[in-house]
Design a protein around this motif. Structure first.
Motif, mmCIF file in Angstrom:
data_model
loop_
_atom_site.group_PDB
_atom_site.id
_atom_site.type_symbol
_atom_site.label_atom_id
_atom_site.label_comp_id
_atom_site.label_asym_id
_atom_site.label_seq_id
_atom_site.Cartn_x
_atom_site.Cartn_y
_atom_site.Cartn_z
ATOM 1 N N VAL A 82 53.115 31.712 25.376
ATOM 2 C CA VAL A 82 51.833 32.357 25.077
ATOM 3 C C VAL A 82 51.231 32.787 26.410
ATOM 4 C CG1 VAL A 82 49.546 32.089 24.054
ATOM 5 C CG2 VAL A 82 51.523 30.868 23.065
ATOM 6 N N ALA A 83 51.191 34.090 26.654
ATOM 7 C CA ALA A 83 50.681 34.610 27.925
ATOM 8 C C ALA A 83 49.318 35.257 27.694
ATOM 9 C CB ALA A 83 51.656 35.625 28.515
ATOM 10 N N VAL A 84 48.375 34.974 28.593
ATOM 11 C CA VAL A 84 46.984 35.390 28.413
ATOM 12 C C VAL A 84 46.595 36.431 29.463
ATOM 13 C CG1 VAL A 84 44.586 34.593 28.410
ATOM 14 C CG2 VAL A 84 46.386 33.131 27.454
ATOM 15 N N ASP A 85 45.923 37.476 29.006
ATOM 16 C CA ASP A 85 45.291 38.433 29.924
ATOM 17 C C ASP A 85 43.901 37.902 30.271
ATOM 18 O OD1 ASP A 85 47.037 40.539 30.490
ATOM 19 O OD2 ASP A 85 46.566 41.602 28.637
ATOM 20 N N HIS A 86 43.666 37.556 31.529
ATOM 21 C CA HIS A 86 42.324 37.138 31.925
ATOM 22 C C HIS A 86 41.342 38.295 31.701
ATOM 23 C CE1 HIS A 86 44.162 33.656 33.658
ATOM 24 N NE2 HIS A 86 44.767 34.329 34.621
ATOM 25 N N ARG A 87 40.095 37.956 31.468
ATOM 26 C CA ARG A 87 39.089 39.005 31.266
ATOM 27 C C ARG A 87 39.044 39.930 32.486
ATOM 28 N NH1 ARG A 87 36.139 38.412 26.784
ATOM 29 N NH2 ARG A 87 36.052 36.342 25.829
ATOM 30 N N GLY A 88 39.047 41.232 32.200
ATOM 31 C CA GLY A 88 39.083 42.208 33.280
ATOM 32 C C GLY A 88 40.488 42.676 33.582
ATOM 33 N N ARG A 129 33.268 40.771 30.284
ATOM 34 C CA ARG A 129 31.893 40.433 29.928
ATOM 35 C C ARG A 129 30.987 40.629 31.132
ATOM 36 N NH1 ARG A 129 33.116 34.981 26.540
ATOM 37 N NH2 ARG A 129 33.529 34.224 28.625
ATOM 38 N N ALA A 130 29.703 40.791 30.845
ATOM 39 C CA ALA A 130 28.746 41.031 31.927
ATOM 40 C C ALA A 130 28.398 39.757 32.674
ATOM 41 C CB ALA A 130 27.470 41.660 31.359
ATOM 42 N N ARG A 131 28.413 38.614 31.991
ATOM 43 C CA ARG A 131 27.984 37.394 32.645
ATOM 44 C C ARG A 131 29.028 36.901 33.640
ATOM 45 N NH1 ARG A 131 28.734 35.548 27.217
ATOM 46 N NH2 ARG A 131 30.376 33.984 26.958
ATOM 47 N N PRO A 132 28.613 36.079 34.605
ATOM 48 C CA PRO A 132 29.531 35.620 35.655
ATOM 49 C C PRO A 132 30.762 34.906 35.093
ATOM 50 C CG PRO A 132 27.265 35.092 36.224
ATOM 51 C CD PRO A 132 27.247 35.586 34.810
ATOM 52 N N THR A 133 31.874 35.090 35.794
ATOM 53 C CA THR A 133 33.142 34.456 35.416
ATOM 54 C C THR A 133 33.459 33.342 36.393
ATOM 55 O OG1 THR A 133 33.981 36.532 34.492
ATOM 56 C CG2 THR A 133 35.605 34.855 35.050
ATOM 57 N N THR A 134 33.894 32.214 35.870
ATOM 58 C CA THR A 134 34.352 31.096 36.694
ATOM 59 C C THR A 134 35.737 30.686 36.221
ATOM 60 O OG1 THR A 134 33.433 29.404 35.225
ATOM 61 C CG2 THR A 134 31.972 30.270 36.960
ATOM 62 N N GLY A 146 35.884 43.930 36.308
ATOM 63 C CA GLY A 146 36.625 42.715 35.974
ATOM 64 C C GLY A 146 37.253 42.075 37.195
ATOM 65 N N ALA A 147 37.771 42.906 38.121
ATOM 66 C CA ALA A 147 38.390 42.379 39.341
ATOM 67 C C ALA A 147 37.364 41.636 40.188
ATOM 68 C CB ALA A 147 39.020 43.517 40.139
ATOM 69 N N MET A 148 36.140 42.170 40.243
ATOM 70 C CA MET A 148 35.085 41.503 40.997
ATOM 71 C C MET A 148 34.749 40.140 40.390
ATOM 72 S SD MET A 148 32.605 44.804 41.712
ATOM 73 C CE MET A 148 31.244 43.777 42.273
ATOM 74 N N HIS A 149 34.728 40.077 39.066
ATOM 75 C CA HIS A 149 34.452 38.809 38.405
ATOM 76 C C HIS A 149 35.554 37.786 38.693
ATOM 77 C CE1 HIS A 149 30.896 39.285 35.724
ATOM 78 N NE2 HIS A 149 31.109 40.563 35.985
ATOM 79 N N GLN A 150 36.817 38.241 38.629
ATOM 80 C CA GLN A 150 37.923 37.321 38.913
ATOM 81 C C GLN A 150 37.896 36.862 40.369
ATOM 82 O OE1 GLN A 150 41.865 38.337 37.545
ATOM 83 N NE2 GLN A 150 41.074 39.353 35.718
ATOM 84 N N ALA A 151 37.545 37.781 41.282
ATOM 85 C CA ALA A 151 37.458 37.413 42.695
ATOM 86 C C ALA A 151 36.375 36.357 42.906
ATOM 87 C CB ALA A 151 37.167 38.644 43.541
ATOM 88 N N ALA A 152 35.241 36.503 42.210
ATOM 89 C CA ALA A 152 34.166 35.517 42.319
ATOM 90 C C ALA A 152 34.609 34.171 41.770
ATOM 91 C CB ALA A 152 32.928 36.009 41.579
ATOM 92 N N ALA A 153 35.386 34.196 40.682
ATOM 93 C CA ALA A 153 35.889 32.949 40.106
ATOM 94 C C ALA A 153 36.809 32.233 41.087
ATOM 95 C CB ALA A 153 36.629 33.241 38.802
ATOM 96 N N ALA A 154 37.664 32.996 41.761
ATOM 97 C CA ALA A 154 38.574 32.393 42.740
ATOM 98 C C ALA A 154 37.801 31.845 43.939
ATOM 99 C CB ALA A 154 39.599 33.432 43.200
ATOM 100 N N ALA A 155 36.799 32.602 44.400
ATOM 101 C CA ALA A 155 36.042 32.187 45.577
ATOM 102 C C ALA A 155 35.228 30.923 45.325
ATOM 103 C CB ALA A 155 35.121 33.315 46.030
ATOM 104 N N SER A 156 34.749 30.750 44.093
ATOM 105 C CA SER A 156 33.908 29.588 43.777
ATOM 106 C C SER A 156 34.697 28.402 43.244
ATOM 107 C CB SER A 156 32.828 29.984 42.765
ATOM 108 O OG SER A 156 33.407 30.388 41.536
#
Length: 299
Positions: free
Chosen positions: A57-63, A70-75, A172-182
């Protein structure tokens, strides 16, 4: 909920919450979590052999791919919740969890917060995060991300897309980058109870091998397997890494989660802890900058 999906056909779908996934193969389920802005389609050549013995089962992360942004922050925690929603949608009570790079960060959160859903855990080319993690110089990060993605067939997406689609990808890439950074599991790795494999290439330029070694030391009973000369793209570029991962999954084929579902009190505690942990994680880039400045000012 069932524990196994039968049938050898490949199919894809979308959860009610907008998380895209693909399912291929048959046998015990393996939840596959890919890296930063890498769509599941790019993993098809890697997952096909694994699907001979497992339901992958392979998942596409949001973005990424067909998942809605989604508009709200991603972690990493919210991405973990998305992955769990895919298991729920498919009626799977548990799975072996494999995460590579950013997906490995998400996999850690699943191993910590959803222990009762994890049969075994494989963390590939990833890091626990936090201010003590080893990262390439900020000036090199963008180039290294681009160079690594360019080596993955089928990964071209986003900057290569013009118009509205490109802007959506960038969001979406910006959200994923923020998730990785935090991302920071340094104080919580002791909560992982599933058998854990840590797989890392010694020539990893994006997440230096010291990150994998640190993870292996701090996850109780983890098996550490460095791949000599292995790059960040172990799944594509290292036959040894693929063989080690396949052998690990076969070894734990019939494993079941070692933890019971959390109590109501534990669920409440997790909800209360989440915003504090997010605030701490968001401070990681600042703490890292202060540390670098101190090093520069040191005589």
């Amino acid at each position: 909920m069932g524990d196994q999906v039968s049938g050898g056909t490949t199919r894809s779908g979308l959860t009610p919450g907008g998380v895209a996934y693909s399912v291929r193969g048959s046998g015990p389920p393996v939840l596959w979590l890919s890296g930063y802005v890498i769509p599941v389609l790019a993993f098809a050549p890697v997952l096909k052999p694994l699907a001979r013995s497992f339901t992958v089962v392979a998942v596409d992360h949001r973005g990424t791919g067909r998942s809605r942004t989604r508009a709200r922050p991603t972690t990493a925690t919210s991405m973990a919740a998305d992955a769990i929603s895919v298991l729920d949608h498919l009626g799977l009570s548990s799975a072996h969890v494999v995460g590579t790079s950013l997906g490995g960060m998400v996999a850690q959160e699943i191993g910590i917060g959803w222990r009762h859903r994890v049969r075994s855990l494989a963390l590939c080319s990833t890091t626990a995060g936090g201010s003590g993690s080893k990262t390439p110089p900020v000036g090199d990060l963008g180039r290294l991300l681009h160079d690594n993605r360019a080596r993955i067939p089928g990964a071209a997406q986003g900057p290569e897309v013009a118009g509205l689609a490109g802007l959506v990808w960038l969001w979406g890439a910006m959200h994923q980058a923020a998730a990785a950074a935090s991302h920071d599991t340094t104080l919580r790795l002791g909560r992982i109870t599933a058998p854990t494999l840590v797989l890392h290439g010694t020539a990893d330029d994006l997440a230096p091998v010291a990150n994998g070694a640190w993870l292996a030391r701090h996850v109780d009973g983890a098996r550490w397997h460095p791949i000599t000369g292995g790059t960040h793209l172990l799944a594509w570029e290292s036959r040894e890494a693929r063989d080690v991962l396949t052998a690990w999954l076969e070894e734990h084929r019939d494993a079941v989660p070692r933890s019971a579902p959390p109590s109501p009190a534990a669920r409440v505690a997790a909800v209360l802890e989440a915003p504090l942990r997010m605030a701490w994680g968001q401070s990681v880039p600042t703490r890292r900058t202060i540390r670098a400045a101190k090093a520069l000012l040191r005589p």
